[in-house]
Design a protein around this motif. Structure first.
Motif, mmCIF file in Angstrom:
data_model
loop_
_atom_site.group_PDB
_atom_site.id
_atom_site.type_symbol
_atom_site.label_atom_id
_atom_site.label_comp_id
_atom_site.label_asym_id
_atom_site.label_seq_id
_atom_site.Cartn_x
_atom_site.Cartn_y
_atom_site.Cartn_z
ATOM 1 N N GLY A 127 0.824 -1.211 0.000
ATOM 2 C CA GLY A 127 0.000 0.000 0.000
ATOM 3 C C GLY A 127 0.855 1.256 0.000
ATOM 4 O O GLY A 127 0.604 2.207 -0.739
ATOM 5 N N LEU A 128 1.889 1.245 0.834
ATOM 6 C CA LEU A 128 2.796 2.397 0.886
ATOM 7 C C LEU A 128 3.563 2.555 -0.418
ATOM 8 O O LEU A 128 3.725 3.660 -0.933
ATOM 9 C CB LEU A 128 3.809 2.209 2.024
ATOM 10 C CG LEU A 128 3.321 2.449 3.447
ATOM 11 C CD1 LEU A 128 4.327 1.890 4.445
ATOM 12 C CD2 LEU A 128 3.136 3.936 3.684
ATOM 13 N N GLY A 129 4.033 1.406 -0.957
ATOM 14 C CA GLY A 129 4.855 1.432 -2.169
ATOM 15 C C GLY A 129 4.072 1.920 -3.382
ATOM 16 O O GLY A 129 4.604 2.602 -4.249
ATOM 17 N N LEU A 130 2.792 1.564 -3.413
ATOM 18 C CA LEU A 130 1.927 1.967 -4.525
ATOM 19 C C LEU A 130 1.841 3.486 -4.612
ATOM 20 O O LEU A 130 2.013 4.085 -5.675
ATOM 21 C CB LEU A 130 0.542 1.379 -4.248
ATOM 22 C CG LEU A 130 -0.367 1.041 -5.386
ATOM 23 C CD1 LEU A 130 0.292 0.048 -6.315
ATOM 24 C CD2 LEU A 130 -1.664 0.456 -4.839
ATOM 25 N N VAL A 131 1.585 4.116 -3.471
ATOM 26 C CA VAL A 131 1.474 5.568 -3.437
ATOM 27 C C VAL A 131 2.842 6.208 -3.664
ATOM 28 O O VAL A 131 2.962 7.203 -4.382
ATOM 29 C CB VAL A 131 0.866 6.028 -2.100
ATOM 30 C CG1 VAL A 131 0.999 7.532 -1.932
ATOM 31 C CG2 VAL A 131 -0.588 5.615 -2.031
ATOM 32 N N PHE A 132 3.878 5.606 -3.072
ATOM 33 C CA PHE A 132 5.211 6.173 -3.271
ATOM 34 C C PHE A 132 5.578 6.154 -4.752
ATOM 35 O O PHE A 132 6.151 7.113 -5.261
ATOM 36 C CB PHE A 132 6.269 5.418 -2.462
ATOM 37 C CG PHE A 132 7.639 6.024 -2.619
ATOM 38 C CD1 PHE A 132 8.033 7.077 -1.814
ATOM 39 C CD2 PHE A 132 8.508 5.583 -3.600
ATOM 40 C CE1 PHE A 132 9.260 7.678 -1.970
ATOM 41 C CE2 PHE A 132 9.749 6.180 -3.771
ATOM 42 C CZ PHE A 132 10.129 7.228 -2.954
ATOM 43 N N GLY A 133 5.250 5.061 -5.417
ATOM 44 C CA GLY A 133 5.609 4.919 -6.818
ATOM 45 C C GLY A 133 5.118 6.074 -7.667
ATOM 46 O O GLY A 133 5.887 6.691 -8.394
ATOM 47 N N VAL A 134 3.846 6.413 -7.545
ATOM 48 C CA VAL A 134 3.310 7.448 -8.425
ATOM 49 C C VAL A 134 3.540 8.851 -7.901
ATOM 50 O O VAL A 134 3.627 9.801 -8.668
ATOM 51 C CB VAL A 134 1.790 7.259 -8.703
ATOM 52 C CG1 VAL A 134 1.571 6.021 -9.533
ATOM 53 C CG2 VAL A 134 0.999 7.201 -7.423
ATOM 54 N N LEU A 135 3.651 9.000 -6.589
ATOM 55 C CA LEU A 135 3.694 10.356 -6.024
ATOM 56 C C LEU A 135 5.009 10.667 -5.354
ATOM 57 O O LEU A 135 5.255 11.811 -4.982
ATOM 58 C CB LEU A 135 2.549 10.496 -5.003
ATOM 59 C CG LEU A 135 1.924 11.862 -4.817
ATOM 60 C CD1 LEU A 135 1.544 12.451 -6.149
ATOM 61 C CD2 LEU A 135 0.727 11.770 -3.903
ATOM 62 N N LYS A 136 5.887 9.675 -5.194
ATOM 63 C CA LYS A 136 7.140 9.837 -4.426
ATOM 64 C C LYS A 136 6.827 10.367 -3.023
ATOM 65 O O LYS A 136 7.575 11.167 -2.454
ATOM 66 C CB LYS A 136 8.134 10.766 -5.146
ATOM 67 C CG LYS A 136 8.433 10.355 -6.573
ATOM 68 C CD LYS A 136 9.090 8.978 -6.659
ATOM 69 C CE LYS A 136 9.153 8.470 -8.093
ATOM 70 N NZ LYS A 136 8.519 7.174 -8.304
ATOM 71 N N LEU A 137 5.685 9.925 -2.521
ATOM 72 C CA LEU A 137 5.265 10.346 -1.180
ATOM 73 C C LEU A 137 5.357 9.169 -0.224
ATOM 74 O O LEU A 137 4.834 8.091 -0.499
ATOM 75 C CB LEU A 137 3.813 10.841 -1.204
ATOM 76 C CG LEU A 137 3.094 10.835 0.150
ATOM 77 C CD1 LEU A 137 3.601 11.951 1.034
ATOM 78 C CD2 LEU A 137 1.597 10.962 -0.022
ATOM 79 N N VAL A 138 6.039 9.383 0.905
ATOM 80 C CA VAL A 138 6.029 8.397 1.977
ATOM 81 C C VAL A 138 4.838 8.736 2.856
ATOM 82 O O VAL A 138 4.870 9.691 3.616
ATOM 83 C CB VAL A 138 7.331 8.466 2.786
ATOM 84 C CG1 VAL A 138 7.295 7.479 3.912
ATOM 85 C CG2 VAL A 138 8.510 8.210 1.882
ATOM 86 N N ASN A 139 3.774 7.982 2.719
ATOM 87 C CA ASN A 139 2.512 8.364 3.335
ATOM 88 C C ASN A 139 2.379 7.801 4.747
ATOM 89 O O ASN A 139 1.867 6.707 4.947
ATOM 90 C CB ASN A 139 1.346 7.888 2.462
ATOM 91 C CG ASN A 139 0.020 8.397 2.977
ATOM 92 O OD1 ASN A 139 -0.024 9.316 3.795
ATOM 93 N ND2 ASN A 139 -1.062 7.795 2.522
ATOM 94 N N PHE A 140 2.816 8.594 5.729
ATOM 95 C CA PHE A 140 2.683 8.157 7.117
ATOM 96 C C PHE A 140 1.228 7.926 7.505
ATOM 97 O O PHE A 140 0.922 7.092 8.336
ATOM 98 C CB PHE A 140 3.276 9.210 8.054
ATOM 99 C CG PHE A 140 4.664 8.898 8.450
ATOM 100 C CD1 PHE A 140 4.919 7.967 9.450
ATOM 101 C CD2 PHE A 140 5.730 9.497 7.820
ATOM 102 C CE1 PHE A 140 6.214 7.669 9.799
ATOM 103 C CE2 PHE A 140 7.026 9.202 8.169
ATOM 104 C CZ PHE A 140 7.266 8.280 9.160
ATOM 105 N N ALA A 141 0.349 8.701 6.905
ATOM 106 C CA ALA A 141 -1.059 8.596 7.262
ATOM 107 C C ALA A 141 -1.665 7.260 6.834
ATOM 108 O O ALA A 141 -2.828 6.988 7.123
ATOM 109 C CB ALA A 141 -1.837 9.760 6.652
ATOM 110 N N HIS A 142 -0.884 6.419 6.167
ATOM 111 C CA HIS A 142 -1.347 5.055 5.879
ATOM 112 C C HIS A 142 -1.726 4.352 7.180
ATOM 113 O O HIS A 142 -2.643 3.534 7.209
ATOM 114 C CB HIS A 142 -0.233 4.283 5.162
ATOM 115 C CG HIS A 142 -0.695 3.024 4.501
ATOM 116 N ND1 HIS A 142 -1.399 3.022 3.327
ATOM 117 C CD2 HIS A 142 -0.567 1.731 4.860
ATOM 118 C CE1 HIS A 142 -1.686 1.776 2.983
ATOM 119 N NE2 HIS A 142 -1.188 0.976 3.902
#
Lengths: 238, 344, 289
Positions: free
Chosen positions: C20-35
């Protein structure tokens, strides 16, 4: 009628202005060359037309519709496709996957299959490497892939940024031969090139950009006139 | 063509350091005099300021995120707290296991302990940095976080060398705002000095262009290591100050919330300048204080908003996000203090 | 045997979180802590709607997590696009804390609990071995989801666009990939994955409090970096490794198991020093924040 019309375009990056009032127009089945020294904003011009950079002022219209400031993903759907500098193929994906991505911006999906066959007929080498990783292709093959990928969105206007970059001379001629076929197919083509002589003799018309402005407009006949070309390129007195 | 201003490009200018020093001095003294609770708030803010300055020195200049600085503060606080806490308390009060004997009798005066804390923070940072400064980007961030996780896990569970998950009480406290204020001002001078030094400039060169910095004769790893070590020293100081403001050492104080609150202060202020670190700390602290007073049902300048209990923390977080949305390159936009410019 | 199964099931759970984290990071280069809060909200909903049939309860949970994920994208991340990874990361942390505190206001600071899927806490006997149903279900479920995700990413148009956008978003847009739609989709998928993680964790640990999802998210984050953040396979593998190692350490360290994290973090530092781009990376790429 004119497919692509650029009026008084000013563009740049952040606070840095690069282009100051560029205008030209291009009609069906015609080709336009853009030449000029390094760093004068040739790539910036193409990126601005394709929507990657939002212009500071000026108007870009495609088939009579104002596309200024639209997003690149919307502009490709309206019929304008850019083959970016350095080809930018997806080296980790297969050749076929790269081509399939080219279909993303295609409006008429029903003819996708035929279009795929058509580009493979135009560039047979892609067929033989269909399953290979695109990064394994040679430079010339990658360029062919990049052009095919752009063609799959069925563009009326195709922009190419330095298609000859890093290619061997005979491969460059190959690529330009293919471009002739594409133009014959009623697509208008804009080519940005470092190799001024090459593109000036190829295109119907060539504009020379220096200091962010158009310095001269040359016909393909002028290309044989070395003096004229050099003068436009490097400025008076060179 | 218009001139491009590179963020944080600084040469020494007296007002850039005197201005922030003056602002911090006046606010700390002025606000600290109002009430005892505000004096405590100023003391904590000064601890945070030193930490944010430490982060600015490394993160702001190098562009590499560090989540590990809290561990240097943790160590610094432990050294300074453990060496000054009352011997009687260390001998008896800590439950579970008996503390290691030499730690019980370890007794330093306040300033020696703070100095030792800085050295400890610096040494740990130097050792960690020797390994980690080879890394870039997210890998560097996660590796520094692993260092923090390691120290946290160790201190949280080891009751031979500390109170474990509990608190070490009876640590002597600072008297008033003067001591932390003096320490914070020293930290400001050090960080500004680093920013305008050749090390600082080289570090920013690596931030702007990692690939071509070596062509200018800059060893990225070396300048980062120097800044990381200095930054660790200041983080150690911040921890030592914190322990003498809180009067107690607890490992939880130097973990995630501390890490991200101070990072947020830096980013909100603008990470490219020392003044950004000061401004971010000031603004975030002020917002927190205003919300605290509202939560307690008091009015500020005639404005009173009754907040439900617990809403404060949520609103602080919301404000942080809001500020990032409003001005993403920070309040100072990466510039140092300049009295001639209109204040933002 | 139970230990092996536990290790695999914990690894699988972390792999889902990492994916889930990697999916968002891939497209947005965002490390989404709010996951973390996506996992938490799903777990809260599972507990609150425990009286409903499990499937219905899970669907509501998945919808909530997905809605929250999309909401954070629309209100915060979309407006921060192009500001750089450090700022997005701090914003995501601010969001994470803000959501935790909102949960505290809404659900209270004390844990909420309910026996979610109580039948899973039992055990069955297989070849003279006692095995908990929960670990079997978890292993089965994670394998199924990982396969489904593998299919989605490798064989669908959306997956192709995700891979292209992760590699080079600019060029993908030139080809017509709709950036907003794709990013929103990846948030939505990460929400669904978070809901599965929330479900799996809440079965084993039914005490849901505001920071419920934090620990697993941080460890999954560590996982995606050591696995190789540039590919989804690397992310899933890294997540699995972290969960697996942690489970094994917990089993074999005995009394020293409280130091499991110390060993894990030491391993992380060593792995990163040897392979800065992660285990599955192709060499030593340089990047900066």
């Amino acid at each position: 009628m004119s497919l692509l019309k650029v009026e008084n375009l000013c563009s740049g990056y952040g606070k840095v202005d690069v282009l100051f009032g560029i205008s030209f127009s291009l009609s069906e089945g015609k080709s336009l060359g853009i030449v000029g020294p390094n760093g004068v904003g040739k790539s910036t011009l193409l990126k601005t037309i394709a929507g990657e950079i939002v212009p500071k002022s000026g108007v870009v219209s495609l088939l009579g519709e104002d596309i200024t400031g639209k997003k690149p993903e919307d502009i490709v759907r309206l019929g304008l496709s850019l083959v970016p500098e350095g080809r930018q193929i997806f080296s980790g994906l297969s050749v076929t996957e790269n081509l399939l991505l080219g279909l993303t911006g295609r409006k008429d999906k029903s003819s996708s299959k035929i279009a795929l066959e058509q580009v493979k007929a135009l560039f047979p080498v892609l067929n033989t490497h269909a399953k290979h990783q695109a990064g394994m292709l040679s430079g010339g093959q990658q360029q062919q892939l990049a052009i095919s990928r752009a063609l799959l969105s069925a563009p009326r206007v195709l922009l190419l940024d330095e298609p000859s970059l890093g290619l061997a001379p005979n491969v460059i001629l190959d690529v330009f031969e293919k471009l002739k076929e594409i133009i014959a197919n009623k697509t208008a083509v804009v080519i940005v090139e470092q190799r001024a002589h090459l593109v000036a003799s190829f295109a119907d018309q060539t504009i020379v950009i220096r200091d962010g402005q158009i310095q001269a407009t040359l016909s393909s006949a002028d290309a044989k006139n070395q003096e004229l070309l050099r003068g436009a390129y490097f400025g008076p007195g060179s | 063509m218009s001139k491009v201003r590179v963020e944080g490009l600084t040469r020494f200018k007296a007002y850039e350091i005197l201005g922030p020093l003056g602002v911090v001095f006046v606010i700390s003294i002025g606000v600290g005099l109002i009430s005892a609770s505000l004096q405590l708030a100023v003391q904590f803010a000064l601890c945070n300021l030193v930490m944010v300055l430490a982060l600015q020195a490394f993160v702001g200049n190098s562009g590499v995120l560090s989540f590990g600085h809290a561990s240097f503060a943790m160590i610094g606080a432990w050294v300074s707290g453990m060496s000054t806490a009352s011997e009687r308390v260390k001998g008896n009060a800590l439950a579970l296991e008996k503390l290691w004997e030499p730690l019980i009798t370890w007794n330093l005066n306040l300033y020696t302990s703070i100095f030792l804390a800085m050295i400890a923070g610096g040494v740990v940072a130097a050792i960690a940095g020797a390994f980690l400064m080879r890394l870039n980007g997210l890998a560097a961030g996660i590796a520094t976080f692993a260092v923090l996780g390691l120290f946290y896990n160790f201190f949280f569970n080891n009751t031979k060398i500390g109170p474990g998950s509990q608190a070490l009480p009876a640590v002597p406290k600072f008297d008033g705002v003067y001591e932390p204020l003096l320490l914070a001002m020293i930290a400001m001078i050090l960080v500004y000095g680093l920013n305008v030094s050749s090390i600082g400039r080289k570090l920013r060169a690596t931030r702007e262009d990692l690939m071509s910095a070596p062509a200018l004769g800059i060893s990225t790893q070396k300048v980062r290591w120097i800044a990381f070590t200095l930054s660790g020293t200041l983080a150690g100081l911040s921890g030592a100050m914190y322990v003498h403001v809180a009067g107690t050492w607890q490992v939880q104080d130097y973990y995630l919330v501390f890490t991200f609150l101070t990072l947020a202060m830096l980013i909100i202020g603008g990470s490219a300048s020392m003044w950004g670190a000061v401004a971010g700390t000031l603004v975030v602290t002020a917002v927190g204080q205003v919300l605290l007073l509202w939560e307690q049902g008091k009015s500020i300048l005639g404005l009173r908003i009754d907040l439900p209990n617990g809403a404060r923390s949520m609103l602080i977080a919301a404000t942080l996000v809001g500020m990032l949305l409003w001005r993403s390159s920070g309040l100072t936009q990466g510039k140092e203090f300049d009295p001639r410019r209109k204040r933002n | 045997m139970q230990a092996v199964l536990d290790a695999i099931s914990l690894g699988g759970t972390y792999a889902l979180a990492a994916l889930g984290l990697g999916l968002v990071f891939g497209v947005l280069k965002l490390v989404n802590f709010a996951h973390a809060e996506l996992i938490t909200i799903a777990a809260y909903i599972m507990v609150i709607t425990n009286d409903l049939p499990l499937v219905v309860s899970f669907l509501i949970a998945a919808l909530s997590a997905t809605a929250l994920a999309v909401l954070t994208e629309l209100t915060v991340y979309r407006r921060l696009r192009g500001t750089g990874p450090a700022i997005m990361l701090i914003a995501s942390f601010g969001l994470s804390v803000g959501l935790q505190k909102s949960f505290e206001l809404i659900f209270g600071a004390l844990p909420r609990s309910a026996a979610v899927a109580p039948w899973m806490t039992g055990s069955i006997e297989m070849a003279n071995l006692n095995i908990t149903i929960a670990s079997l279900v978890t292993v089965g479920l994670t394998i199924f989801i990982l396969l489904a995700m593998g299919y989605l990413v490798d064989y669908t148009t959306l997956g192709l666009q995700l891979r292209a956008a992760s590699a080079d978003f600019k060029t993908a847009r030139l080809l017509g990939v709709r950036s907003n739609r794709l990013i929103t989709s990846s948030f939505a998928i990460s929400g669904v994955l978070a809901a599965f993680v929330g479900f799996i964790v809440v079965v084993e640990n039914p005490q849901v409090e505001p920071m419920f999802g934090l620990n697993i998210t941080i460890l999954a984050l560590v996982g995606i970096v050591i696995g190789g953040i540039s590919s989804l396979r690397g992310c899933a593998l890294g997540g699995f490794i972290v969960g697996f190692i942690l489970s094994v350490l917990n089993t074999y360290l005995g009394n020293a198991r409280v130091y499991a994290y110390s060993y894990l973090f030491m391993a992380v530092v060593i792995i990163l020093l040897v392979r800065p781009g992660g285990i599955l990376s192709k060499g030593n790429e340089m990047e900066r924040v």
